[in-house]
Design a protein around this motif. Sequence first.
Motif, PDB file in Angstrom:
ATOM      1  N   ALA A  25     113.226  53.216 128.067  1.00 11.91           N
ATOM      2  CA  ALA A  25     113.267  54.485 127.158  1.00 11.91           C
ATOM      3  C   ALA A  25     111.934  55.004 126.413  1.00 11.91           C
ATOM      4  CB  ALA A  25     114.403  54.125 125.942  1.00 11.91           C
ATOM      5  N   ALA A  26     111.310  53.842 125.947  1.00 12.07           N
ATOM      6  CA  ALA A  26     110.059  54.047 125.577  1.00 12.07           C
ATOM      7  C   ALA A  26     108.975  54.917 126.912  1.00 12.07           C
ATOM      8  CB  ALA A  26     109.101  52.910 125.290  1.00 12.07           C
ATOM      9  N   ARG A  33     102.121  53.219 124.991  1.00 16.41           N
ATOM     10  CA  ARG A  33     101.935  51.409 125.130  1.00 16.41           C
ATOM     11  C   ARG A  33     102.997  50.790 124.395  1.00 16.41           C
ATOM     12  NH1 ARG A  33      95.903  49.490 124.994  1.00 16.41           N
ATOM     13  NH2 ARG A  33      95.794  50.699 122.696  1.00 16.41           N
ATOM     14  N   LEU A  34     103.292  49.783 125.178  1.00 16.81           N
ATOM     15  CA  LEU A  34     104.197  48.609 124.581  1.00 16.81           C
ATOM     16  C   LEU A  34     103.506  47.311 124.219  1.00 16.81           C
ATOM     17  CD1 LEU A  34     107.301  48.660 127.168  1.00 16.81           C
ATOM     18  CD2 LEU A  34     107.501  49.445 124.770  1.00 16.81           C
ATOM     19  N   LEU A  73     105.885  40.541 128.719  1.00 14.27           N
ATOM     20  CA  LEU A  73     105.281  42.084 129.190  1.00 14.27           C
ATOM     21  C   LEU A  73     105.263  42.035 130.679  1.00 14.27           C
ATOM     22  CD1 LEU A  73     102.182  42.408 126.598  1.00 14.27           C
ATOM     23  CD2 LEU A  73     104.126  43.837 126.788  1.00 14.27           C
ATOM     24  N   THR A  74     105.426  41.010 131.429  1.00 17.17           N
ATOM     25  CA  THR A  74     105.510  40.938 132.866  1.00 17.17           C
ATOM     26  C   THR A  74     106.710  41.458 132.928  1.00 17.17           C
ATOM     27  OG1 THR A  74     104.202  39.278 133.104  1.00 17.17           O
ATOM     28  CG2 THR A  74     105.366  39.339 135.088  1.00 17.17           C
ATOM     29  N   PHE A  75     107.933  41.111 132.425  1.00 10.00           N
ATOM     30  CA  PHE A  75     109.208  41.497 132.619  1.00 10.00           C
ATOM     31  C   PHE A  75     109.189  43.096 132.458  1.00 10.00           C
ATOM     32  CE2 PHE A  75     113.338  42.835 131.440  1.00 10.00           C
ATOM     33  CZ  PHE A  75     114.282  41.827 132.132  1.00 10.00           C
ATOM     34  N   ALA A  76     108.569  43.624 131.189  1.00  7.09           N
ATOM     35  CA  ALA A  76     108.516  45.208 131.032  1.00  7.09           C
ATOM     36  C   ALA A  76     107.744  45.810 132.089  1.00  7.09           C
ATOM     37  CB  ALA A  76     108.027  45.240 129.544  1.00  7.09           C
ATOM     38  N   ILE A  83     103.998  53.248 131.650  1.00  3.90           N
ATOM     39  CA  ILE A  83     103.638  53.110 130.212  1.00  3.90           C
ATOM     40  C   ILE A  83     102.575  51.913 130.244  1.00  3.90           C
ATOM     41  CG2 ILE A  83     105.472  51.513 129.695  1.00  3.90           C
ATOM     42  CD1 ILE A  83     105.726  52.654 127.137  1.00  3.90           C
ATOM     43  N   GLU A  84     101.608  51.808 129.264  1.00  2.00           N
ATOM     44  CA  GLU A  84     100.694  50.700 129.216  1.00  2.00           C
ATOM     45  C   GLU A  84     101.191  49.469 128.543  1.00  2.00           C
ATOM     46  OE1 GLU A  84      96.967  52.145 127.481  1.00  2.00           O
ATOM     47  OE2 GLU A  84      97.176  53.997 128.992  1.00  2.00           O
TER      48      GLU A  84
END
Length: 289
Positions: A25-26, A33-34, A73-76, A83-84
């Motif tokens: 969604a982001a 960035r996340l 973050l690897t999962f994301a 997205i960064e």
Amino acid sequence: MRVGLHALGIGDGARPEVIRAVATAAEAHGFARLWCGEHVVLVDAPASRYPYSADGRIAVPADADWLDPLLALTFAAAVTSRIELATGVLLLPEHNPVLVAKQAATLDVLSAGRFSVGIGVGWSAEEFAALGVPFAARGRRTDEYLAAMRTLWSQDPASFAGEFIRFDAIRVNPKPLRGGRLPVVAGGNSDAALRRAATLADGWYGFNVPVGDVPSRIAVLADECARHGRAFGELTVAVALSDGSPGDLPALGTAGVTEVVVVGAPPSTPDAAATWVEELARTWIRLEA
């Protein structure tokens, strides 16, 4: 003005289905960035003062789930494509820098060059004790570890000799995708953290900063850049606010902020989490645009 989102890895934000919903969604709604922070250890009654709240206490309960940020973050990265991603922050002196260099480069490769490593020195003496790492000199240890990691990212074979880490003619692969380097963001709100950002990093991440304090913190950062022969414009400036509103974005941009990071805890179900992200985007991104 870029808008980032710091919402992964803790509590409901540690559930894989919620991470997937928030990340996708982001990306869909325009977040730049996340961010994902770190604590390996929490204790029920810390003597150490948390530096990012007025009462010196961290808001996260000690028994909450808190994922490793590189793994989260690897999962994301696997469920997104644009997205960064950034650690906000990885407590670098608690880790072996050879291992972190490999893990960070691996995440950069798997995300097709979307990762920045945010680093901090840590504040919890109890956490350092549990990990068997001296709390004293953690700033010097951080600076040296960063230098060692950059050596590993850019040289093959690589050698380094310092106060805390040394290696000789070793090969650590893969390398980051951007010319053997990763963007490094120094976290923390103290003058020492701002000096580290100005002298050693590619950017600064201020966390839980009152909107009224942002210009003065950036002024210190700019002064440190000038003192050390660094162009202020070379740095990214990301700030997570403790207060403020989207109406503050123009003034923050004028002050030198390049990214405002929205911090929040997502709801516990994927559908609610996706709606939550959409509402944040409508508030912080659509109005700003």
